[in-house]
Design a protein around this motif. Structure first.
Motif, PDB file in Angstrom:
ATOM      1  N   SER A 184      45.080 -20.530 -21.951  1.00  0.00           N
ATOM      2  CA  SER A 184      43.997 -19.468 -22.456  1.00  0.00           C
ATOM      3  C   SER A 184      43.052 -20.026 -21.298  1.00  0.00           C
ATOM      4  O   SER A 184      42.078 -20.485 -21.596  1.00  0.00           O
ATOM      5  CB  SER A 184      43.573 -19.675 -23.626  1.00  0.00           C
ATOM      6  OG  SER A 184      44.689 -19.404 -24.730  1.00  0.00           O
ATOM      7  N   VAL A 185      43.328 -19.590 -19.905  1.00  0.00           N
ATOM      8  CA  VAL A 185      42.302 -19.786 -18.781  1.00  0.00           C
ATOM      9  C   VAL A 185      42.339 -18.469 -18.142  1.00  0.00           C
ATOM     10  O   VAL A 185      42.932 -17.586 -18.207  1.00  0.00           O
ATOM     11  CB  VAL A 185      42.758 -20.984 -18.153  1.00  0.00           C
ATOM     12  CG1 VAL A 185      42.782 -22.242 -18.918  1.00  0.00           C
ATOM     13  CG2 VAL A 185      44.008 -20.722 -17.383  1.00  0.00           C
ATOM     14  N   TYR A 186      41.263 -18.230 -17.344  1.00  0.00           N
ATOM     15  CA  TYR A 186      40.987 -17.313 -16.355  1.00  0.00           C
ATOM     16  C   TYR A 186      41.432 -17.641 -15.000  1.00  0.00           C
ATOM     17  O   TYR A 186      40.786 -18.560 -14.383  1.00  0.00           O
ATOM     18  CB  TYR A 186      39.377 -16.776 -16.397  1.00  0.00           C
ATOM     19  CG  TYR A 186      38.754 -16.211 -17.622  1.00  0.00           C
ATOM     20  CD1 TYR A 186      39.387 -14.814 -18.148  1.00  0.00           C
ATOM     21  CD2 TYR A 186      38.136 -16.981 -18.695  1.00  0.00           C
ATOM     22  CE1 TYR A 186      38.903 -14.161 -19.221  1.00  0.00           C
ATOM     23  CE2 TYR A 186      37.887 -16.615 -19.720  1.00  0.00           C
ATOM     24  CZ  TYR A 186      38.098 -15.082 -20.292  1.00  0.00           C
ATOM     25  OH  TYR A 186      37.701 -14.635 -21.491  1.00  0.00           O
ATOM     26  N   ASP A 187      42.515 -16.732 -14.596  1.00  0.00           N
ATOM     27  CA  ASP A 187      43.035 -17.295 -13.042  1.00  0.00           C
ATOM     28  C   ASP A 187      42.191 -17.061 -12.155  1.00  0.00           C
ATOM     29  O   ASP A 187      42.260 -17.752 -11.027  1.00  0.00           O
ATOM     30  CB  ASP A 187      44.338 -16.514 -13.007  1.00  0.00           C
ATOM     31  CG  ASP A 187      45.326 -16.836 -14.075  1.00  0.00           C
ATOM     32  OD1 ASP A 187      45.369 -18.095 -14.481  1.00  0.00           O
ATOM     33  OD2 ASP A 187      46.526 -16.119 -14.351  1.00  0.00           O
ATOM     34  N   ASP A 188      41.011 -16.327 -12.198  1.00  0.00           N
ATOM     35  CA  ASP A 188      40.270 -16.059 -11.163  1.00  0.00           C
ATOM     36  C   ASP A 188      38.934 -16.815 -10.926  1.00  0.00           C
ATOM     37  O   ASP A 188      38.091 -16.614 -10.245  1.00  0.00           O
ATOM     38  CB  ASP A 188      39.753 -14.526 -11.047  1.00  0.00           C
ATOM     39  CG  ASP A 188      39.046 -14.289 -12.301  1.00  0.00           C
ATOM     40  OD1 ASP A 188      39.232 -14.735 -13.289  1.00  0.00           O
ATOM     41  OD2 ASP A 188      38.262 -12.944 -12.429  1.00  0.00           O
TER      42      ASP A 188
END
Length: 262
Positions: A184-188
């Motif tokens: 659950s992470v933001y790739d950008d």
């Protein structure tokens, strides 16, 4: 988390003979010769050395920085079980060695998803300070049970208490760390930016800025991603992205850590 070796010299007599008196002709006392008949190595001679080594080893272990390679999860869980989440004002308070009640307790726990009864009448207890694993085939309800424990699962009946409160209680939000099966992470965002974002949700306000920075740095170190802290999450390997999710769960130093296929 040193042993001090002392060494005594031969003391000098503080008084010198006066010039007007003759020195005593008494023969000076000779130092006693070592007793040759004594055994060179007494039976108990090694005991102090062994004790010193054990003490030094124990001290080194207490002061050694947590190294999460190659097994980060075990060390982290042990540490998380011994601290409370951030209290109002940001203070981290140590948990008493003896806790009252189990970490998780369920009675007649039942969960329905759609028309299917995924969990039926479960009774179990998870003690505090222990690592408990769930084993079972795909689709048997492992992730459903974890979501129920952290309070994100709908249609739950029966009794499910977590850290002395009903599952999903507002006071548990900062006391439980949850890592989902998919990262659950933001790739950008970079690793540090991901953690800074979630830290601001957990501990908002300008007054907490320095504390948030310290928690982010600590969490990155805990999961051994210091060298990748400024890399985009989308450019990391699958295992590294999972470690970013774990670092997010460790931001608040939770009492209970729930990991779905870590």
């Amino acid at each position: 988390m040193k042993s001090i070796v002392g060494r005594a010299g031969q003391p000098q007599h503080p008084l010198l003979p006066s010039a007007g008196k003759k020195r005593s002709q008494r023969k000076p006392r000779e130092s006693p010769e070592p007793e040759a008949h004594l055994p060179i190595t007494p039976p108990r001679a090694c005991a102090p050395t062994q004790t010193t080594n054990d003490t030094r080893q124990a001290a080194d272990n207490r002061h050694r920085t947590t190294d999460l390679t190659p097994s980060p999860t075990e060390s982290i869980i042990h540490r998380m079980m011994n601290y409370n989440a951030l209290q109002p004002g940001g203070a981290v308070q140590a948990v008493d060695a003896v806790q009252v009640g189990p970490a998780v307790q369920a009675e007649a726990l039942t969960v329905v998803r759609g028309t299917r009864e995924v969990l039926r009448g479960l009774d179990f207890t998870v003690p505090r300070g222990q690592i408990t694993g769930l084993l079972g085939p795909s689709g048997c309800g492992k992730s459903t049970l974890m979501r129920a424990i952290v309070g994100t699962q709908a249609k739950v009946t029966g009794t499910l208490d977590v850290l002395g409160h009903p599952a999903g209680h507002p006071t548990l939000r900062t006391r439980i760390g949850y890592v989902t099966q998919a990262p659950s992470v933001y790739d950008d965002l970079t690793v540090r930016q991901n953690l800074a974002y979630f830290a601001a949700i957990l501990d908002p306000g300008r007054a907490a800025a320095e504390r948030r920075h310290e928690n982010v740095t600590r969490a990155i170190t805990d999961v051994d991603l210091t060298t990748r802290a400024d890399a985009l999450a989308g450019n990391l390997s699958g295992g590294q992205r999972s470690r970013v999710s774990l670092a997010v769960a460790l931001l608040g130093t939770p009492e209970l850590l729930v990991l779905d296929e870590p």
